[in-house]
Design an enzyme around this catalytic site. Structure first.
Site, PDB file in Angstrom:
ATOM      1  N   GLY A  74      53.878  10.741  26.280  1.00  0.00           N
ATOM      2  CA  GLY A  74      55.005   9.858  25.948  1.00  0.00           C
ATOM      3  C   GLY A  74      56.005  10.535  25.029  1.00  0.00           C
ATOM      4  O   GLY A  74      56.612  11.540  25.392  1.00  0.00           O
TER       5      GLY A  74
ATOM      6  N   GLU B 208      46.897  -2.166  33.179  1.00  0.00           N
ATOM      7  CA  GLU B 208      47.520  -2.688  34.399  1.00  0.00           C
ATOM      8  C   GLU B 208      46.553  -3.630  35.129  1.00  0.00           C
ATOM      9  O   GLU B 208      45.337  -3.571  34.929  1.00  0.00           O
ATOM     10  CB  GLU B 208      47.831  -1.524  35.359  1.00  0.00           C
ATOM     11  CG  GLU B 208      48.540  -0.351  34.726  1.00  0.00           C
ATOM     12  CD  GLU B 208      50.018  -0.312  35.088  1.00  0.00           C
ATOM     13  OE1 GLU B 208      50.460  -1.149  35.894  1.00  0.00           O
ATOM     14  OE2 GLU B 208      50.719   0.561  34.555  1.00  0.00           O
TER      15      GLU B 208
ATOM     16  N   GLY C 269      48.721  -6.776  28.187  1.00  0.00           N
ATOM     17  CA  GLY C 269      49.679  -5.817  28.724  1.00  0.00           C
ATOM     18  C   GLY C 269      49.374  -4.367  28.387  1.00  0.00           C
ATOM     19  O   GLY C 269      50.183  -3.480  28.645  1.00  0.00           O
TER      20      GLY C 269
ATOM     21  N   VAL D  45      61.210   2.657  30.941  1.00  0.00           N
ATOM     22  CA  VAL D  45      61.694   3.935  30.432  1.00  0.00           C
ATOM     23  C   VAL D  45      63.199   4.088  30.689  1.00  0.00           C
ATOM     24  O   VAL D  45      63.939   4.587  29.838  1.00  0.00           O
ATOM     25  CB  VAL D  45      60.917   5.111  31.070  1.00  0.00           C
ATOM     26  CG1 VAL D  45      61.380   6.443  30.502  1.00  0.00           C
ATOM     27  CG2 VAL D  45      59.416   4.939  30.844  1.00  0.00           C
TER      28      VAL D  45
ATOM     29  N   LYS E 188      47.783  14.612  33.941  1.00  0.00           N
ATOM     30  CA  LYS E 188      48.453  15.176  32.769  1.00  0.00           C
ATOM     31  C   LYS E 188      47.843  16.499  32.336  1.00  0.00           C
ATOM     32  O   LYS E 188      48.560  17.430  31.948  1.00  0.00           O
ATOM     33  CB  LYS E 188      48.409  14.159  31.627  1.00  0.00           C
ATOM     34  CG  LYS E 188      49.269  12.907  31.904  1.00  0.00           C
ATOM     35  CD  LYS E 188      48.964  11.818  30.890  1.00  0.00           C
ATOM     36  CE  LYS E 188      49.840  10.595  31.061  1.00  0.00           C
ATOM     37  NZ  LYS E 188      49.337   9.462  30.235  1.00  0.00           N
TER      38      LYS E 188
END
Lengths: 440, 440
Positions: free
Chosen positions: B131, B187, B184, B13, B202
């Site tokens: 996101g 995790e 990917g 990020v 969240k």
């Protein structure tokens, strides 16, 4: 700290707005700080279910926009005049303006925003596009770090309602329009909706925000849904598409040194079934935004109606009140400096590419004489003009003619039209071009 | 007017954020006013493709958050510590903070926002949920006129990717998780994602914004997707549903005088095919918000990734810079007064209802002995506890047992669990409860 609101109009959206302001429980605490000072109406005699003293109501709308006690004017009378004049007068008198009026904003944005910048006031318009869907502020504030490449919207509820019913029921445009009018989903004069003019107003507004330049409303190409036939909806379905009225504002590819141009267009479109816009049905709206680096985001919800539109109007009022509260709380002494994300201060005009330069796929339905070589002829005509075909299907009709449905690859519209001219010129092969619809 | 940014972290990020700030062309003009003053990294030796002088980089993160030249701190190192301490120190030093750190915000919101209010600075967190999808600011600003009744979100990309592949391929959780890890999308330690902990962080953040009160993260009920079987996805499909991991924050119905409570829960859920959330696939996220008077709106887009998350981070930085520009431009003399829509100043804590009080539909799959009366027994057990059934289907399995799939009507979870206990107690009828999944 109380902020005084002058409400111009008490129709569907105006009543919804008043109801929120008079019922602050469960909403943001700032709603309590808003007071309806005056409501401008056409007649004082009409009974109202709004719990406010009679002294609040007036037929003198000009007195509201010049009232020194009022901080924020909410314009929800709609139409071009007197809305334009009243908003300009409010701005001149140092009042912030919140409006749901897409037609007036699309046509007079230049005049309104220039005046607002000069007077140091905000003109906010969340309710002008997508009803209750948050899209104007997200474009201004949440996506402001992006380079926007394309906006694709279903931004007219009436046409989406009609197209959804045409698909579900297999019905014809005329019958379903009549029914929609009877049910109140379409106006007695449906022109602005079904001919794409309302969507063109809205996409001009979205483009100005997304691309940071003014857009000449007259340059937005618009085609409506009157010519969409049940047969085309059925063909689209068999090919894996639904037909939607899309409004598109797209950055054209440009060479270094070239002036950047926008494609600005409203037209019925074949949308692939797996695209997020394909499942937006009934009176719902959705705005699909593609930007760098965000990728693809979509805003979905009710595109019209008293409650949703009032939700957006009051949000704008609250955003202004929040900024006024900051001002008052922090003891400002200078002239007001406007929030550069919320104010529309861009001065340049975006260049709009002529429709002949736009690039898209096309679906074409032809009625041809059922004779050997007709498919070859169609293929050759397109090939002569560099139009490459994705699929071509021929079926036989009961009357002995052949129906040919073609989907092209991406092609510049000018070249496509040349190919179509050549096709049509040959009367002995092609009887009729039954449909030409763009494909997303 | 230039604003100086201190960037903590240069991972996925952080790099995305730096790239936007160093490439302002085509974005909002305010991007040009942002300058990266310092970047805090773990090692100075790592090669970087960021075009900034070596003097910008430091391993001393504390020096960044105390640097008097810096206006805005961007925290993108993630994790609980040292992120929490650095953010608190930045706030103490009068710096605004932008963070993408949902875990730290969900756990320490009380501490962070109390400190921010005291210091008169903003802590913005658009990137912490969804996101790149604009949802935090729209909730704060564009929907602030609403009374929010329910938020239903697909807010974890990893689990949505796994569930989408399980549906498309008919595969099992374990195999697809392993593949997602290799690609990917998951995790090495997938716990936070697949057990619903990330989604719980969240939804706690979204609920605090929507309901104007703090939410104790520990009270969010969360169940993950490890137990979702291919068989249940197939059953759901045949019944017209898809299985999604939903995060729900819902206002409970309350009697006048009762304290208002929230349902806060994360769990796999059968979502009807025609619900807008049903077609949100792969790593996409979507947040479906129901409010009065707006109705139902949805925000859709990429829930993770360098570009999308950086889009949200930079938007927050720009929003702060815009307000700072207003301050400086208008010659403020008093203490800073914070924008009440952007600052999180609520002090009370929302009451969360125990999971036993929540009301929802359930899907249950039972393995029973194939003997006369078993369907009657199941129906009676549910009936004994006031659980009314929407559908019940029995199929015979190759091993001679019977599989019974039940969908209930809305029922309070406590009553449903009592009925299940009675079912399970009868070993001669029911061999196994193969699945219990809530239904939207």
């Amino acid at each position: 700290m109380t902020f005084k609101v002058g409400l111009l109009g008490l129709g569907t959206v105006g009543s919804g707005t008043a109801k929120i302001l008079l019922d602050p429980a469960g909403r943001h605490p700032l709603v309590k700080e808003l007071e309806i000072a005056k409501i401008g109406v056409r007649s004082l005699d009409k009974p109202r279910d709004i719990d406010l003293p009679a002294t609040c109501f007036t037929t003198d709308l000009e007195a509201i926009v010049t009232d020194p006690d009022i901080d924020i004017i909410v314009e929800v009378i709609g139409g071009l005049e007197p809305a334009r004049t009243l908003m300009l007068k409010a701005i001149e008198n140092g009042k912030h303006v919140v409006t749901a009026n897409k037609a007036a904003v699309a046509l007079y944005s230049d005049e309104l925003f220039t005046a607002a910048e000069k007077a140091g006031v905000y003109v906010l318009l969340e309710a002008a596009v997508g009803g209750g869907i948050p899209v104007i502020e997200p474009l201004k504030q949440s996506l402001c770090s992006n380079k926007i490449n394309r906006i694709t919207g279903i931004i007219n509820g009436t046409t989406n309602y009609i197209l959804t019913r045409m698909k579900n029921e297999g019905g014809d445009f005329g019958d379903i329009l009549a029914d929609a009018q009877a049910l109140g989903y379409a106006e007695a004069d449906p022109t602005a909706d079904v001919d794409g003019l309302d969507a063109a107003d809205k996409i001009a507004i979205l483009a100005a925000l997304a691309y940071g330049g003014r857009v000449d409303r007259a340059q937005v190409h618009s085609e409506g849904i009157r010519t969409v036939a049940a047969a085309d909806i059925a063909y689209a379905d068999s090919l894996g598409f639904v037909i939607k009225l899309l409004a598109v504002a797209q950055r054209c590819e440009s060479q270094p040194g070239e002036t950047e141009k926008l494609e600005m267009r409203v037209h019925p479109t074949l949308v692939p079934n797996d695209h997020p816009l394909a499942s937006v049905n009934d009176v719902n709206n959705a705005i699909f935004v593609e930007g760098n680096p965000v990728g693809k985001v979509m805003f979905f919800g009710p595109g019209a109606g008293s409650g949703p539109t009032a939700s957006a109007v009051v949000a704008d009022v609250l955003n202004i009140a929040a900024l006024l509260q900051v001002e008052k709380g922090s003891n400002q002494t200078g002239t007001r400096s406007l929030d550069p994300l919320l104010a529309c201060s861009h001065q340049h005009e975006c260049q709009v590419a002529p429709i002949s330069e736009t690039v898209t796929r096309f679906y074409v339905r032809l009625i041809a004489n059922d004779q050997p070589g007709v498919i070859g002829f169609v293929g050759t005509c397109f090939g002569n003009h560099g139009v490459s075909l994705e699929s071509i299907v021929q079926t036989h009709r009961k009357d002995g003619s052949a129906e040919i449905a073609v989907v092209t690859h991406d092609v510049q519209e000018g070249k496509f039209r040349q190919a179509m001219d050549e096709l049509i010129a040959s009367k002995e092969q092609i009887n009729d071009v039954a449909a030409v619809i763009r494909v997303l």
